[in-house]
Design an enzyme around this catalytic site. Structure first.
Site, PDB file in Angstrom:
ATOM      1  N   TYR A 156       0.585  -1.096   0.208  1.00 19.39           N
ATOM      2  CA  TYR A 156      -0.038  -0.124  -0.293  1.00 19.39           C
ATOM      3  C   TYR A 156       1.047   1.199  -0.229  1.00 19.39           C
ATOM      4  CZ  TYR A 156      -3.833  -2.371   0.699  1.00 19.39           C
ATOM      5  OH  TYR A 156      -5.044  -3.819   0.959  1.00 19.39           O
ATOM      6  N   LYS A 207       3.326 -15.224   1.482  1.00 17.22           N
ATOM      7  CA  LYS A 207       2.947 -16.389   0.621  1.00 17.22           C
ATOM      8  C   LYS A 207       4.119 -16.530   0.467  1.00 17.22           C
ATOM      9  CE  LYS A 207       0.406 -16.880  -3.001  1.00 17.22           C
ATOM     10  NZ  LYS A 207      -0.493 -19.193  -3.230  1.00 17.22           N
ATOM     11  N   ASP A 263      -5.472  -6.665   5.918  1.00 18.59           N
ATOM     12  CA  ASP A 263      -6.110  -6.011   5.643  1.00 18.59           C
ATOM     13  C   ASP A 263      -7.912  -6.886   4.854  1.00 18.59           C
ATOM     14  OD1 ASP A 263      -7.760  -3.731   5.144  1.00 18.59           O
ATOM     15  OD2 ASP A 263      -6.847  -3.198   2.865  1.00 18.59           O
TER      16      ASP A 263
END
Ligand code: NAD
Length: 373
Positions: A156, A207, A263
Protein backbone atom coordinates in the site's frame (compact mmCIF):
# COMPACT_ATOMS: atom_id res chain seq x y z
CA UNK A 1 -19.44 13.67 29.25
CA UNK A 2 -17.11 14.92 31.92
CA UNK A 3 -13.69 14.55 30.37
CA UNK A 4 -12.03 17.92 30.73
CA UNK A 5 -8.55 18.03 32.16
CA UNK A 6 -9.79 19.27 35.53
CA UNK A 7 -11.51 16.01 36.46
CA UNK A 8 -8.59 14.17 37.89
CA UNK A 9 -6.55 17.06 39.19
CA UNK A 10 -5.53 14.98 42.18
CA UNK A 11 -3.77 12.54 39.87
CA UNK A 12 -1.86 15.21 37.94
CA UNK A 13 1.76 15.27 38.93
CA UNK A 14 1.70 11.73 40.23
CA UNK A 15 4.47 9.61 38.72
CA UNK A 16 1.87 7.01 37.78
CA UNK A 17 -0.39 9.46 35.96
CA UNK A 18 -1.45 8.36 32.48
CA UNK A 19 -2.92 10.92 30.11
CA UNK A 20 -5.83 9.67 28.03
CA UNK A 21 -6.99 11.76 25.09
CA UNK A 22 -10.67 11.26 24.30
CA UNK A 23 -11.78 12.01 20.74
CA UNK A 24 -15.55 11.45 20.51
CA UNK A 25 -15.71 12.39 16.80
CA UNK A 26 -18.97 12.39 14.84
CA UNK A 27 -22.30 10.58 14.45
CA UNK A 28 -22.71 7.97 17.17
CA UNK A 29 -19.13 8.70 18.33
CA UNK A 30 -20.07 10.98 21.27
CA UNK A 31 -22.82 8.58 22.45
CA UNK A 32 -20.65 5.47 22.53
CA UNK A 33 -17.57 7.27 23.85
CA UNK A 34 -19.60 8.69 26.75
CA UNK A 35 -20.38 5.14 27.89
CA UNK A 36 -16.76 4.00 27.47
CA UNK A 37 -15.48 6.98 29.47
CA UNK A 38 -17.88 6.18 32.31
CA UNK A 39 -16.46 2.67 32.34
CA UNK A 40 -12.89 4.00 32.37
CA UNK A 41 -13.68 6.44 35.17
CA UNK A 42 -15.16 3.61 37.22
CA UNK A 43 -12.15 1.30 36.86
CA UNK A 44 -9.89 4.31 37.42
CA UNK A 45 -11.45 4.77 40.85
CA UNK A 46 -11.76 1.09 41.65
CA UNK A 47 -8.16 0.16 40.78
CA UNK A 48 -6.56 3.59 41.51
CA UNK A 49 -5.11 3.70 38.00
CA UNK A 50 -4.20 7.40 37.94
CA UNK A 51 -5.83 8.05 34.56
CA UNK A 52 -6.29 11.70 33.59
CA UNK A 53 -8.75 12.46 30.80
CA UNK A 54 -8.70 15.26 28.27
CA UNK A 55 -11.07 15.75 25.35
CA UNK A 56 -10.13 16.83 21.81
CA UNK A 57 -11.53 17.35 18.33
CA UNK A 58 -11.05 15.07 15.33
CA UNK A 59 -13.08 14.66 12.14
CA UNK A 60 -16.23 16.53 11.18
CA UNK A 61 -16.66 18.16 14.58
CA UNK A 62 -13.13 19.57 14.21
CA UNK A 63 -13.96 20.90 10.73
CA UNK A 64 -17.03 22.66 12.15
CA UNK A 65 -15.02 24.19 14.99
CA UNK A 66 -11.71 24.99 13.28
CA UNK A 67 -12.01 24.41 9.52
CA UNK A 68 -9.70 21.35 9.48
CA UNK A 69 -10.25 17.70 10.51
CA UNK A 70 -7.03 17.37 12.54
CA UNK A 71 -6.26 20.69 14.26
CA UNK A 72 -2.76 21.45 15.56
CA UNK A 73 -4.15 21.45 19.09
CA UNK A 74 -5.33 17.85 18.67
CA UNK A 75 -1.90 16.87 17.34
CA UNK A 76 -0.25 18.41 20.41
CA UNK A 77 -2.75 16.67 22.71
CA UNK A 78 -2.18 13.35 20.92
CA UNK A 79 1.60 13.66 21.21
CA UNK A 80 1.34 14.42 24.92
CA UNK A 81 -1.09 11.56 25.62
CA UNK A 82 -0.19 8.03 26.70
CA UNK A 83 -3.16 6.63 24.80
CA UNK A 84 -6.10 7.84 22.73
CA UNK A 85 -9.70 6.65 22.62
CA UNK A 86 -11.63 7.53 19.48
CA UNK A 87 -15.33 7.14 18.66
CA UNK A 88 -15.69 7.45 14.88
CA UNK A 89 -15.43 10.20 12.31
CA UNK A 90 -17.36 11.25 9.22
CA UNK A 91 -20.89 11.61 8.00
CA UNK A 92 -23.00 12.98 5.14
CA UNK A 93 -22.68 16.54 6.43
CA UNK A 94 -19.04 16.61 5.32
CA UNK A 95 -19.25 14.38 2.23
CA UNK A 96 -19.34 17.28 -0.22
CA UNK A 97 -16.39 19.29 1.06
CA UNK A 98 -12.92 19.27 -0.49
CA UNK A 99 -11.34 15.80 -0.30
CA UNK A 100 -8.18 17.12 1.32
CA UNK A 101 -10.06 18.24 4.46
CA UNK A 102 -12.65 15.49 4.78
CA UNK A 103 -13.08 13.96 8.28
CA UNK A 104 -11.39 10.69 7.24
CA UNK A 105 -8.26 12.68 6.36
CA UNK A 106 -8.02 13.54 10.03
CA UNK A 107 -7.93 9.85 10.89
CA UNK A 108 -5.22 9.07 8.33
CA UNK A 109 -3.23 12.08 9.51
CA UNK A 110 -3.30 11.12 13.19
CA UNK A 111 -2.25 7.55 12.30
CA UNK A 112 0.69 8.77 10.26
CA UNK A 113 1.74 11.57 12.65
CA UNK A 114 1.90 9.08 15.52
CA UNK A 115 3.50 6.37 13.32
CA UNK A 116 0.92 3.78 14.28
CA UNK A 117 2.53 0.85 12.47
CA UNK A 118 0.76 -2.05 14.21
CA UNK A 119 -2.95 -2.67 13.93
CA UNK A 120 -4.48 -5.10 16.40
CA UNK A 121 -7.90 -6.43 15.54
CA UNK A 122 -9.35 -9.08 17.79
CA UNK A 123 -12.09 -11.29 16.45
CA UNK A 124 -13.71 -12.53 19.62
CA UNK A 125 -17.04 -14.25 19.61
CA UNK A 126 -18.90 -14.17 22.86
CA UNK A 127 -20.58 -17.58 23.16
CA UNK A 128 -23.86 -15.77 23.89
CA UNK A 129 -23.76 -14.35 20.33
CA UNK A 130 -22.74 -17.52 18.49
CA UNK A 131 -26.00 -17.53 16.55
CA UNK A 132 -25.10 -14.17 14.98
CA UNK A 133 -22.15 -15.67 13.06
CA UNK A 134 -22.51 -16.88 9.50
CA UNK A 135 -20.67 -20.07 10.52
CA UNK A 136 -22.08 -22.95 12.58
CA UNK A 137 -22.08 -22.19 16.33
CA UNK A 138 -19.83 -25.16 17.11
CA UNK A 139 -17.19 -23.85 14.65
CA UNK A 140 -17.06 -20.35 16.12
CA UNK A 141 -18.26 -20.57 19.72
CA UNK A 142 -15.44 -19.36 21.96
CA UNK A 143 -13.50 -17.91 19.01
CA UNK A 144 -10.72 -15.59 20.21
CA UNK A 145 -8.26 -14.51 17.50
CA UNK A 146 -6.02 -11.46 17.40
CA UNK A 147 -4.90 -10.28 13.97
CA UNK A 148 -1.76 -8.14 14.04
CA UNK A 149 -1.54 -6.26 10.77
CA UNK A 150 1.43 -4.15 9.66
CA UNK A 151 -0.18 -0.79 8.93
CA UNK A 152 2.33 1.66 7.47
CA UNK A 153 4.33 -0.38 4.93
CA UNK A 154 4.00 -3.11 2.31
CA UNK A 155 2.35 -2.83 -1.06
CA UNK A 156 0.00 0.00 0.00
CA UNK A 157 2.97 2.34 0.49
CA UNK A 158 5.77 0.90 -1.70
CA UNK A 159 7.16 2.80 -4.65
CA UNK A 160 7.36 2.93 -7.58
CA UNK A 161 3.62 2.83 -8.07
CA UNK A 162 1.30 4.18 -10.72
CA UNK A 163 -0.44 3.69 -14.04
CA UNK A 164 1.46 4.48 -17.22
CA UNK A 165 1.84 3.24 -20.79
CA UNK A 166 4.12 0.61 -22.22
CA UNK A 167 6.16 1.29 -25.38
CA UNK A 168 3.37 -0.31 -27.40
CA UNK A 169 0.82 2.12 -25.95
CA UNK A 170 -0.91 -0.38 -23.68
CA UNK A 171 -1.86 0.89 -20.20
CA UNK A 172 0.04 -0.69 -17.31
CA UNK A 173 -0.63 -0.50 -13.57
CA UNK A 174 1.96 -1.42 -10.92
CA UNK A 175 2.71 -1.32 -7.22
CA UNK A 176 5.73 -2.35 -5.20
CA UNK A 177 5.53 -4.86 -2.41
CA UNK A 178 8.43 -4.00 -0.14
CA UNK A 179 9.36 -4.56 3.50
CA UNK A 180 12.60 -3.83 5.26
CA UNK A 181 13.88 -6.15 7.93
CA UNK A 182 13.24 -3.56 10.64
CA UNK A 183 9.62 -3.07 9.57
CA UNK A 184 9.04 -6.83 9.79
CA UNK A 185 10.86 -7.09 13.09
CA UNK A 186 8.87 -4.36 14.88
CA UNK A 187 5.47 -5.80 13.93
CA UNK A 188 6.81 -9.26 14.76
CA UNK A 189 7.76 -8.10 18.26
CA UNK A 190 4.25 -6.71 18.68
CA UNK A 191 2.75 -10.07 17.70
CA UNK A 192 5.01 -12.11 19.99
CA UNK A 193 4.47 -9.73 22.91
CA UNK A 194 0.71 -9.86 22.32
CA UNK A 195 0.78 -13.67 22.24
CA UNK A 196 2.48 -13.66 25.64
CA UNK A 197 -0.52 -11.78 27.03
CA UNK A 198 -2.93 -14.30 25.44
CA UNK A 199 -2.71 -17.90 24.27
CA UNK A 200 1.06 -18.05 23.57
CA UNK A 201 0.82 -18.88 19.84
CA UNK A 202 1.78 -16.84 16.75
CA UNK A 203 0.91 -17.83 13.19
CA UNK A 204 2.85 -15.75 10.65
CA UNK A 205 1.00 -15.51 7.35
CA UNK A 206 2.89 -14.94 4.09
CA UNK A 207 3.21 -16.06 0.48
CA UNK A 208 6.80 -17.23 0.80
CA UNK A 209 6.38 -19.84 -1.94
CA UNK A 210 6.01 -17.04 -4.53
CA UNK A 211 7.00 -13.60 -3.22
CA UNK A 212 10.60 -12.78 -2.25
CA UNK A 213 9.45 -10.02 0.08
CA UNK A 214 7.53 -12.56 2.11
CA UNK A 215 10.41 -15.05 1.99
CA UNK A 216 12.28 -12.36 3.92
CA UNK A 217 9.19 -11.90 6.13
CA UNK A 218 9.31 -15.62 7.03
CA UNK A 219 13.07 -15.58 7.66
CA UNK A 220 12.85 -12.58 9.97
CA UNK A 221 9.85 -13.99 11.87
CA UNK A 222 11.73 -17.28 12.33
CA UNK A 223 14.82 -15.44 13.67
CA UNK A 224 12.63 -13.36 15.98
CA UNK A 225 10.87 -16.47 17.25
CA UNK A 226 14.15 -17.57 18.86
CA UNK A 227 13.87 -14.60 21.23
CA UNK A 228 10.45 -15.87 22.34
CA UNK A 229 10.96 -19.56 23.22
CA UNK A 230 7.79 -19.45 25.30
CA UNK A 231 5.69 -18.57 22.23
CA UNK A 232 4.83 -21.24 19.66
CA UNK A 233 5.51 -19.95 16.13
CA UNK A 234 4.00 -21.41 12.97
CA UNK A 235 3.89 -20.20 9.36
CA UNK A 236 1.05 -20.39 6.89
CA UNK A 237 0.54 -19.30 3.29
CA UNK A 238 -2.14 -16.66 2.96
CA UNK A 239 -4.41 -18.75 0.73
CA UNK A 240 -4.40 -21.55 3.27
CA UNK A 241 -4.95 -19.04 6.12
CA UNK A 242 -8.06 -17.69 4.36
CA UNK A 243 -9.36 -21.25 4.08
CA UNK A 244 -8.48 -22.23 7.67
CA UNK A 245 -10.22 -19.11 9.01
CA UNK A 246 -13.56 -20.41 7.80
CA UNK A 247 -12.80 -24.13 8.23
CA UNK A 248 -11.39 -24.22 11.78
CA UNK A 249 -10.84 -20.66 13.05
CA UNK A 250 -10.34 -21.68 16.67
CA UNK A 251 -6.90 -23.12 15.81
CA UNK A 252 -5.53 -19.53 15.76
CA UNK A 253 -4.39 -17.35 18.64
CA UNK A 254 -2.35 -14.46 17.16
CA UNK A 255 -2.01 -14.06 13.39
CA UNK A 256 0.69 -11.65 12.20
CA UNK A 257 0.86 -10.53 8.60
CA UNK A 258 1.61 -7.66 6.24
CA UNK A 259 -0.59 -4.73 5.37
CA UNK A 260 -2.54 -6.13 2.40
CA UNK A 261 -3.02 -9.70 3.66
CA UNK A 262 -3.96 -8.27 7.06
CA UNK A 263 -6.51 -5.93 5.53
CA UNK A 264 -8.31 -8.84 3.90
CA UNK A 265 -7.95 -11.46 6.64
CA UNK A 266 -9.01 -9.08 9.44
CA UNK A 267 -12.25 -8.24 7.65
CA UNK A 268 -12.86 -11.93 7.03
CA UNK A 269 -12.18 -12.78 10.67
CA UNK A 270 -14.38 -9.96 11.96
CA UNK A 271 -17.35 -11.30 10.06
CA UNK A 272 -16.98 -14.64 11.85
CA UNK A 273 -18.19 -12.84 14.95
CA UNK A 274 -21.43 -11.60 13.44
CA UNK A 275 -21.71 -8.02 14.68
CA UNK A 276 -19.61 -5.00 13.89
CA UNK A 277 -20.95 -3.30 17.03
CA UNK A 278 -18.87 -5.70 19.16
CA UNK A 279 -15.42 -5.29 17.59
CA UNK A 280 -12.66 -3.13 19.09
CA UNK A 281 -9.30 -2.25 17.53
CA UNK A 282 -5.95 -0.75 18.40
CA UNK A 283 -3.27 0.94 16.32
CA UNK A 284 0.07 1.05 18.08
CA UNK A 285 3.31 3.02 17.80
CA UNK A 286 6.76 1.72 18.67
CA UNK A 287 6.70 3.52 22.04
CA UNK A 288 3.52 1.68 23.02
CA UNK A 289 1.26 4.66 22.49
CA UNK A 290 -1.94 3.62 20.80
CA UNK A 291 -5.12 4.83 19.19
CA UNK A 292 -8.09 2.70 20.22
CA UNK A 293 -11.38 2.71 18.36
CA UNK A 294 -14.31 0.49 17.43
CA UNK A 295 -14.03 -1.15 13.99
CA UNK A 296 -17.27 0.44 12.85
CA UNK A 297 -17.90 3.95 11.51
CA UNK A 298 -20.01 6.85 12.74
CA UNK A 299 -23.35 5.18 11.79
CA UNK A 300 -25.14 8.41 10.79
CA UNK A 301 -28.33 6.41 10.16
CA UNK A 302 -28.79 5.83 13.91
CA UNK A 303 -26.87 8.79 15.36
CA UNK A 304 -28.59 10.72 18.15
CA UNK A 305 -31.24 8.04 18.68
CA UNK A 306 -29.66 6.20 21.59
CA UNK A 307 -29.61 2.97 19.56
CA UNK A 308 -25.87 2.46 19.02
CA UNK A 309 -24.08 -0.46 20.59
CA UNK A 310 -21.38 0.97 22.89
CA UNK A 311 -19.68 -2.39 23.53
CA UNK A 312 -17.04 -2.15 20.75
CA UNK A 313 -15.91 1.18 22.22
CA UNK A 314 -15.98 -0.15 25.78
CA UNK A 315 -13.91 -3.13 24.62
CA UNK A 316 -11.53 -0.70 22.86
CA UNK A 317 -11.05 1.03 26.21
CA UNK A 318 -10.21 -2.37 27.73
CA UNK A 319 -7.64 -2.95 24.97
CA UNK A 320 -6.15 0.46 25.75
CA UNK A 321 -5.62 -0.53 29.37
CA UNK A 322 -4.05 -3.84 28.37
CA UNK A 323 -1.80 -2.83 25.47
CA UNK A 324 -0.73 0.78 26.07
CA UNK A 325 -0.96 1.01 29.83
CA UNK A 326 -0.09 -2.55 30.91
CA UNK A 327 -3.15 -2.71 33.17
CA UNK A 328 -4.45 -6.21 32.54
CA UNK A 329 -6.59 -6.60 35.62
CA UNK A 330 -9.00 -3.72 34.93
CA UNK A 331 -9.03 -4.77 31.25
CA UNK A 332 -10.06 -8.31 32.23
CA UNK A 333 -12.69 -6.87 34.55
CA UNK A 334 -14.25 -4.77 31.78
CA UNK A 335 -14.26 -7.69 29.34
CA UNK A 336 -15.85 -9.93 31.96
CA UNK A 337 -18.45 -7.19 32.54
CA UNK A 338 -19.37 -7.23 28.86
CA UNK A 339 -19.77 -11.00 29.03
CA UNK A 340 -21.95 -10.62 32.12
CA UNK A 341 -24.40 -8.18 30.50
CA UNK A 342 -24.72 -10.54 27.53
CA UNK A 343 -25.43 -13.34 30.01
CA UNK A 344 -28.19 -11.16 31.47
CA UNK A 345 -29.83 -11.21 28.02
CA UNK A 346 -29.33 -7.49 27.31
CA UNK A 347 -28.87 -6.64 23.63
CA UNK A 348 -28.73 -3.45 21.58
CA UNK A 349 -30.74 -3.45 18.36
CA UNK A 350 -27.83 -4.66 16.19
CA UNK A 351 -27.41 -7.91 18.16
CA UNK A 352 -30.91 -8.53 19.48
CA UNK A 353 -32.51 -11.94 18.95
CA UNK A 354 -35.58 -13.80 20.15
CA UNK A 355 -35.98 -13.95 23.91
CA UNK A 356 -33.42 -11.21 24.59
CA UNK A 357 -34.20 -7.76 26.06
CA UNK A 358 -33.47 -4.85 23.74
CA UNK A 359 -31.78 -1.88 25.39
CA UNK A 360 -30.39 1.45 24.21
CA UNK A 361 -26.85 2.83 24.29
CA UNK A 362 -27.05 4.33 27.78
CA UNK A 363 -28.75 1.33 29.35
CA UNK A 364 -26.15 -1.01 27.90
CA UNK A 365 -23.35 1.22 29.23
CA UNK A 366 -25.00 1.39 32.66
CA UNK A 367 -25.37 -2.39 32.75
CA UNK A 368 -21.60 -2.80 32.18
CA UNK A 369 -20.95 -0.19 34.89
CA UNK A 370 -23.06 -2.07 37.41
CA UNK A 371 -20.97 -5.22 36.87
CA UNK A 372 -17.85 -3.18 37.71
CA UNK A 373 -19.24 -1.79 40.95
P1 NAD B 1 -20.77 2.29 9.66
O1 NAD B 1 -19.89 1.29 10.33
O2 NAD B 1 -20.84 3.63 10.27
O3 NAD B 1 -22.27 1.71 9.57
C1 NAD B 1 -22.58 0.50 8.89
C2 NAD B 1 -23.89 -0.08 9.47
O4 NAD B 1 -23.59 -0.61 10.76
C3 NAD B 1 -24.97 0.97 9.68
O5 NAD B 1 -26.22 0.40 9.42
C4 NAD B 1 -24.87 1.33 11.14
O6 NAD B 1 -26.08 1.77 11.71
C5 NAD B 1 -24.40 0.01 11.75
N1 NAD B 1 -23.58 0.25 12.93
C6 NAD B 1 -22.29 0.70 12.95
N2 NAD B 1 -21.87 0.81 14.20
C7 NAD B 1 -22.87 0.43 15.00
C8 NAD B 1 -23.03 0.34 16.40
N3 NAD B 1 -22.05 0.66 17.27
N4 NAD B 1 -24.22 -0.07 16.88
C9 NAD B 1 -25.21 -0.42 16.06
N5 NAD B 1 -25.13 -0.36 14.71
C10 NAD B 1 -23.96 0.07 14.19
O7 NAD B 1 -20.28 2.38 8.14
P2 NAD B 1 -20.76 3.36 6.97
O8 NAD B 1 -22.24 3.54 7.04
O9 NAD B 1 -20.14 2.80 5.76
O10 NAD B 1 -20.05 4.75 7.25
C11 NAD B 1 -20.68 5.85 7.92
C12 NAD B 1 -19.66 6.96 8.12
O11 NAD B 1 -18.61 6.48 8.99
C13 NAD B 1 -18.97 7.40 6.83
O12 NAD B 1 -18.81 8.80 6.88
C14 NAD B 1 -17.62 6.71 6.89
O13 NAD B 1 -16.63 7.41 6.18
C15 NAD B 1 -17.35 6.73 8.36
N6 NAD B 1 -16.42 5.68 8.82
C16 NAD B 1 -15.55 6.03 9.81
C17 NAD B 1 -14.69 5.08 10.33
C18 NAD B 1 -13.80 5.48 11.48
O14 NAD B 1 -14.01 6.54 12.05
N7 NAD B 1 -12.82 4.68 11.83
C19 NAD B 1 -14.70 3.77 9.86
C20 NAD B 1 -15.63 3.43 8.86
C21 NAD B 1 -16.49 4.40 8.35
Amino acid sequence: MSTDSSINDSAIGSSTTKKILILPGDGIGPEIVTEAVKVLETVNDKFALGLVFEEGLLGGCAIDATGVPFPDKTLAQAKAADAILLGAVGGPKWDQIDRSIRPERGLLAIRSELELFGNLRPATLYPQLAAASSLKPEVVSGLDILIVRELTGGIYFGSPRGIDETDSGERRGYNTYVYTESEIRRVGHLAFESARKRGGKVCSVDKANVLEVTMLWREVMTELGKDYPDVELSHMYVDNAAMQLVRAPKQFDVIVTGNMFGDILSDQASMLTGSIGMLPSASLAINGKGLYEPCHGSAPDIAGQGLANPLATILSAAMMLRYSLDMSEPADTIEAGVGAVLDQGLRTADIVSDGMRQVGTREMGSAVLSTLR
